[in-house]
Design an enzyme around this catalytic site. Structure first.
Site, PDB file in Angstrom:
ATOM      1  CB  SER A 117      10.228   0.514  -0.421  1.00 15.40           C
ATOM      2  OG  SER A 117      10.476   1.609   1.042  1.00 15.40           O
ATOM      3  CB  CYS A 162       7.127  10.213   1.959  1.00 10.38           C
ATOM      4  SG  CYS A 162       7.799  11.722   2.767  1.00 10.38           S
ATOM      5  N   GLY A 190      11.692   4.204   3.440  1.00 10.39           N
ATOM      6  CA  GLY A 190      12.649   3.196   3.787  1.00 10.39           C
ATOM      7  C   GLY A 190      13.331   3.144   3.126  1.00 10.39           C
ATOM      8  CG  ASP A 200       7.916  12.030  -0.939  1.00  7.63           C
ATOM      9  OD1 ASP A 200       6.390  12.569  -1.137  1.00  7.63           O
ATOM     10  OD2 ASP A 200       7.951  11.071  -1.577  1.00  7.63           O
ATOM     11  CG  ASP A 232       7.869  17.250  -8.812  1.00  6.69           C
ATOM     12  OD1 ASP A 232       8.840  16.747  -8.338  1.00  6.69           O
ATOM     13  OD2 ASP A 232       7.002  18.184  -9.233  1.00  6.69           O
ATOM     14  CG  ASP A 246      11.448   3.151  -5.420  1.00  7.26           C
ATOM     15  OD1 ASP A 246      11.047   2.495  -6.263  1.00  7.26           O
ATOM     16  OD2 ASP A 246      10.926   1.928  -4.051  1.00  7.26           O
ATOM     17  CE  LYS A 277       9.185   2.721  -9.206  1.00  8.08           C
ATOM     18  NZ  LYS A 277       9.276   1.561  -7.347  1.00  8.08           N
TER      19      LYS A 277
END
Length: 366
Positions: free
Chosen positions: A188, A221, A224, A240, A260, A277, A306
């Site tokens: 990623s 996490c 990336g 994360d 969170d 992401d 997404k």
């Protein structure tokens, strides 16, 4: 030449077609689209002959979300004779393009068409010579002149056209060639690196991606995207509940917050970059990104949305509209751009840069 070809990710032809129809219509340019599923390109055929050139001049390429490249072209050249493929191509360009600065012989990004890549590389040399002899192409490459494109969609079949160097993708086939770093925690990382290339001019990297900046990575996490920030000598707050790659923690540039990402608030006032992401509904991500920008918690943000299975262009357009509205209501002037990057899959990447705020005294302006 009354057609505009847009390269896109295979499987996203309908989204690309919906977008060009919408954005051309806003400029009173009308036509119809030719779409073939999983072909990797879309053709927008203008009703008025001169509108194709006008469209690729006036519609900012960076405003297109699903297009990797945009060019004017003519009718498909079919069954080019193997003994002389060059003459029909030169004939189509004669009187249309003069003194172009570059030639690109390309293919759509499909497995079938990639088999033509070796031929394209070999064919480029004699075609370039012929175009230079006919003064269609300059003797030396010139980055400020139009680019001649020859797009082979099958053996002996190609579209021929041109794009403007100030309003197209500078990359061959519209794809940046990036190498995966062997020490990166996940693939990623290439999404964020490509986003930097696409959204930030190279001559502004030192200023906007400089050493010593502070950044926040939500949903970090295994790291990336954090890797790209660390590589540029930034200090990163990685948020994360999962574990970060130990190689990143060992740099001393990363503070890991097990929290969170949708509830986290920055612990300091001078955060420049926010990157995100997270796998979540686009509306939820957009809303949280707007919170950060309106509150003055960051200057620039890059985040992924997404996409749903259906009405993907409509979903992206709706979320960008909501983001724009939130920023306007908060007195924020910002640049907003979105692009489905080569390294994206069922998603698009959004970049927002705060220009100024109508309300003084925000945290990032003290």
């Amino acid at each position: 030449m009354n057609k505009v070809i847009l390269y896109c990710r295979p499987g996203f032809e309908k989204e690309c077609a919906a977008e060009i129809t919408d954005k051309a219509g806003r400029r009173d340019i009308y036509g119809f689209v030719r779409v073939k599923d999983n072909s990797g390109y879309v053709i927008f055929e203008c009703y008025q002959h001169e509108d194709a050139d006008r469209l690729v001049r006036e519609l900012p390429f960076r405003d297109l979300i699903f297009a990797r490249q945009m060019m004017v072209c003519g009718e498909l050249l079919r069954d080019l004779p193997p003994e002389d493929r060059i003459t029909p191509i030169v004939g189509m360009l004669t009187g249309v393009v003069e003194r172009a600065g570059e030639l690109r012989v390309e293919v759509p990004d499909t497995n079938e068409c990639k088999e033509l890549m070796k031929f394209c590389r070999k064919f480029t040399v004699p075609l370039r010579t012929a175009l230079r002899n006919d003064k269609i192409l300059q003797a030396q490459e010139k980055p400020n002149r139009p680019v001649v494109h020859v797009l082979f969609i099958a053996p002996g079949c190609c579209y021929v056209g041109y794009s403007y160097s100030n309003n197209h993708s500078p990359f061959y086939m519209g794809i940046p060639r990036l190498k995966f770093p062997s020490d990166a925690p996940s693939r990623s990382t290439l999404k964020l690196e490509e986003a930097f290339h696409v959204f930030i001019p190279a001559d502004e990297w030192d200023e906007r991606l400089g050493s010593g900046m502070y950044a926040v990575d939500l949903g970090a996490c295994p790291g990336g995207w954090t890797y790209q920030l660390v590589k540029r000598s930034m200090m990163v707050h990685a948020v994360d509940n999962g574990m970060m790659a130990q190689s990143l923690m060992d740099t001393g540039q990363v503070i890991h917050h097990q929290a969170d990402g949708f509830r986290f608030e920055p612990p300091r006032n001078n955060i420049y970059w926010l990157v995100c992401d997270m796998v979540e509904k686009p509306a939820k991500v957009t809303s949280r990104m707007a919170d950060w920008l309106v509150n003055g918690w960051c200057r620039e943000a890059i985040f992924n949305l997404k996409l749903p299975m259906k009405k993907r262009y409509e979903e992206v357009a709706l979320n960008l509209e909501k983001l724009t509205q939130r920023l306007q209501e908060g007195g924020i002037n910002a640049e907003i751009h979105a692009k489905q990057l080569y390294h994206d899959r069922e998603e698009v990447t959004v970049h927002v840069r705060r220009i100024w705020s109508a309300i003084p005294g925000r945290r990032d302006e003290r």
